[in-house]
Design a protein around this motif. Structure first.
Motif, PDB file in Angstrom:
ATOM      1  N   THR A  23       0.783  -1.306   0.020  1.00 53.21           N
ATOM      2  CA  THR A  23      -0.097  -0.014  -0.086  1.00 53.21           C
ATOM      3  C   THR A  23       0.865   1.397  -0.009  1.00 53.21           C
ATOM      4  OG1 THR A  23      -0.188  -0.078   2.561  1.00 53.21           O
ATOM      5  CG2 THR A  23      -2.083  -1.416   1.062  1.00 53.21           C
ATOM      6  N   VAL A  33      -4.211  -0.515  -5.278  1.00 51.71           N
ATOM      7  CA  VAL A  33      -3.740   0.568  -5.859  1.00 51.71           C
ATOM      8  C   VAL A  33      -5.100   1.574  -6.157  1.00 51.71           C
ATOM      9  CG1 VAL A  33      -1.623  -0.121  -6.724  1.00 51.71           C
ATOM     10  CG2 VAL A  33      -3.912  -0.695  -8.297  1.00 51.71           C
ATOM     11  N   PHE A  80      -6.838   3.990  -5.021  1.00 46.97           N
ATOM     12  CA  PHE A  80      -7.042   5.230  -4.221  1.00 46.97           C
ATOM     13  C   PHE A  80      -7.428   6.442  -5.095  1.00 46.97           C
ATOM     14  CE2 PHE A  80      -2.608   4.741  -5.642  1.00 46.97           C
ATOM     15  CZ  PHE A  80      -2.215   5.994  -6.291  1.00 46.97           C
ATOM     16  N   GLU A  93      -6.553   9.764  -5.816  1.00 44.73           N
ATOM     17  CA  GLU A  93      -5.980  10.279  -7.051  1.00 44.73           C
ATOM     18  C   GLU A  93      -5.626   9.203  -8.169  1.00 44.73           C
ATOM     19  OE1 GLU A  93      -4.959  11.811  -2.992  1.00 44.73           O
ATOM     20  OE2 GLU A  93      -5.159   9.612  -3.708  1.00 44.73           O
ATOM     21  N   LEU A  94      -5.293   8.106  -8.235  1.00 44.32           N
ATOM     22  CA  LEU A  94      -5.286   7.045  -9.259  1.00 44.32           C
ATOM     23  C   LEU A  94      -6.582   7.075  -9.993  1.00 44.32           C
ATOM     24  CD1 LEU A  94      -3.865   5.211 -11.109  1.00 44.32           C
ATOM     25  CD2 LEU A  94      -4.537   3.366  -9.582  1.00 44.32           C
ATOM     26  N   PRO A 108       0.108   5.096  -2.775  1.00 45.65           N
ATOM     27  CA  PRO A 108      -0.607   6.452  -2.517  1.00 45.65           C
ATOM     28  C   PRO A 108       0.315   7.609  -1.927  1.00 45.65           C
ATOM     29  CG  PRO A 108      -1.869   4.646  -1.670  1.00 45.65           C
ATOM     30  CD  PRO A 108      -0.731   3.979  -1.967  1.00 45.65           C
ATOM     31  N   SER A 109       1.221   7.184  -1.038  1.00 47.18           N
ATOM     32  CA  SER A 109       2.146   8.267  -0.424  1.00 47.18           C
ATOM     33  C   SER A 109       3.255   8.747  -1.367  1.00 47.18           C
ATOM     34  CB  SER A 109       2.718   7.573   0.917  1.00 47.18           C
ATOM     35  OG  SER A 109       3.429   6.530   0.639  1.00 47.18           O
ATOM     36  N   TRP A 143       2.530   8.645  -4.748  1.00 44.23           N
ATOM     37  CA  TRP A 143       2.070   9.470  -6.031  1.00 44.23           C
ATOM     38  C   TRP A 143       2.183  10.847  -6.386  1.00 44.23           C
ATOM     39  CZ3 TRP A 143      -0.036   6.692  -9.498  1.00 44.23           C
ATOM     40  CH2 TRP A 143      -0.804   7.050 -10.583  1.00 44.23           C
ATOM     41  N   HIS A 144       2.374  11.582  -5.421  1.00 45.51           N
ATOM     42  CA  HIS A 144       2.828  13.269  -5.865  1.00 45.51           C
ATOM     43  C   HIS A 144       4.050  13.128  -6.877  1.00 45.51           C
ATOM     44  CE1 HIS A 144       5.681  12.055  -2.469  1.00 45.51           C
ATOM     45  NE2 HIS A 144       6.599  12.952  -3.153  1.00 45.51           N
TER      46      HIS A 144
END
Length: 325
Positions: A56, A81, A83, A85-86, A59-60, A62-63
């Motif tokens: 997991t 995956v 989340f 933002e995706l 997400p952290s 992804w930026h």
């Protein structure tokens, strides 16, 4: 990918290096990374191969995905995956549908046979050097409800039918003419059909709609003689409700390959229940499975570089590859 430059591929590998990557390394800049280096490895990357599919960590990080076009996960389930933002991005998501179908179907049949033929008890008695004659059950003529009608669920249905079970399915849409299940019930009416099944097999994708679908109400609807098999995701089940149902005799047993917490804690009550069969998230992992995962990715990588349609494209709003894709 349509431009002529060398593509940059990030491979999130965790502790294991994926096999058979040589041909891809010949045509791409490949960055192997673990969770600690994922952000740095994503900067400027065109594609991401999530070989470590249960992590997991994405997400952290992804930026840092400032140029990402495509993400491939080495699993059938994509919930790690999914989340927000995706989902909201233009990044194409593909999975490894097809790799695990037959092996998981064999696992399910094996666990059903283990229950019917009382194999775990035979092994315990063997360890004790105790000769104890018993009668066992037939599986031919019993009924199975397979909850989840994707490719793995279909492989399970075909294998159980071949073994003589009467099989039906549960999915998003009810129908009576399915080639593998015959009858498919709507999952929003699941508890209406659980009382008819001797074996209930969970293989639904994990979505907002399916999370916790097997709860106290579902287990109370099952036969006291029914066995529950989970090869989908641990979060499909409210584990405390399953434990309570087993203790109360609401169901006769459970074969569990997936759990909401993995590894399953050593002090968890499921470990000590004689009617529970536990395996460590391995139902699809047969000899050569890692090579097959890389082969699926490599074929999609070839297609991506050539500008051809990708296989196994996930609908990011549904959370799985739609039927017929």
């Amino acid at each position: 990918m349509t431009d002529a430059r060398t593509p940059v591929l990030t491979v999130f590998r965790g502790d294991e290096h994926p096999p058979d990557m040589g041909p891809i390394e010949d045509v791409a800049e490949v960055r192997y990374t673990d969770a600690a280096g994922l952000s740095d490895a994503l900067r400027g990357a065109d594609a991401l191969f999530m070989y470590e599919f249960l992590s997991t960590a994405l997400p952290s990080a992804w930026h840092a995905a400032d140029r990402l076009q495509w993400l491939h996960i080495a699993a059938a389930g994509v919930d790690p995956v999914m989340f927000p933002e995706l989902r909201a991005s233009d990044v194409v998501l593909t999975n490894s549908r097809g790799v695990f179908d037959d092996s998981i179907a064999e696992y399910v049949l094996g666990q059903i046979l283990a229950f019917a033929k009382d194999m775990p008890r035979s092994l315990r008695l063997q360890d004790e050097r105790t000769w104890k004659h018993r009668e066992t059950e037939r599986i031919a003529g019993t009924s199975a409800l397979v909850v989840g009608t994707g490719p793995i669920g279909r492989a399970i249905a075909r294998m159980l039918r071949a073994a003589g079970l009467r099989v039906s399915g549960a999915g998003r849409r009810a129908r009576d003419d399915d080639p593998d299940f015959g009858t498919v019930h709507a999952t929003d009416r699941l508890t209406d059909h659980l009382p008819d099944a001797d074996y209930v097999v969970a293989i639904a994708p994990l979505t907002d709609q399916t999370k916790g679908m097997f709860d106290a109400r579902a287990f109370a609807a099952m036969k006291p003689s029914a066995r529950f098999v989970n090869v989908g995701r641990g979060e499909l089940v409210v584990t405390a409700d399953l434990v309570a149902a087993l203790r109360a005799g609401d169901i006769a047993g459970a074969a569990l390959d997936v759990f909401d917490t993995e590894p399953l804690p050593a002090d968890h009550p499921l470990w000590t229940m004689d009617q529970v069969l536990i395996s460590p998230h391995m139902s699809g992992d047969v000899v050569g499975w890692r090579n097959e995962l890389v082969a699926v990715f490599a074929e999609n990588f070839r297609r991506w570089r050539a500008g051809e349609p990708l296989r196994n494209v996930v609908d990011k709003q549904l959370g799985y590859v739609p039927s017929g894709s």
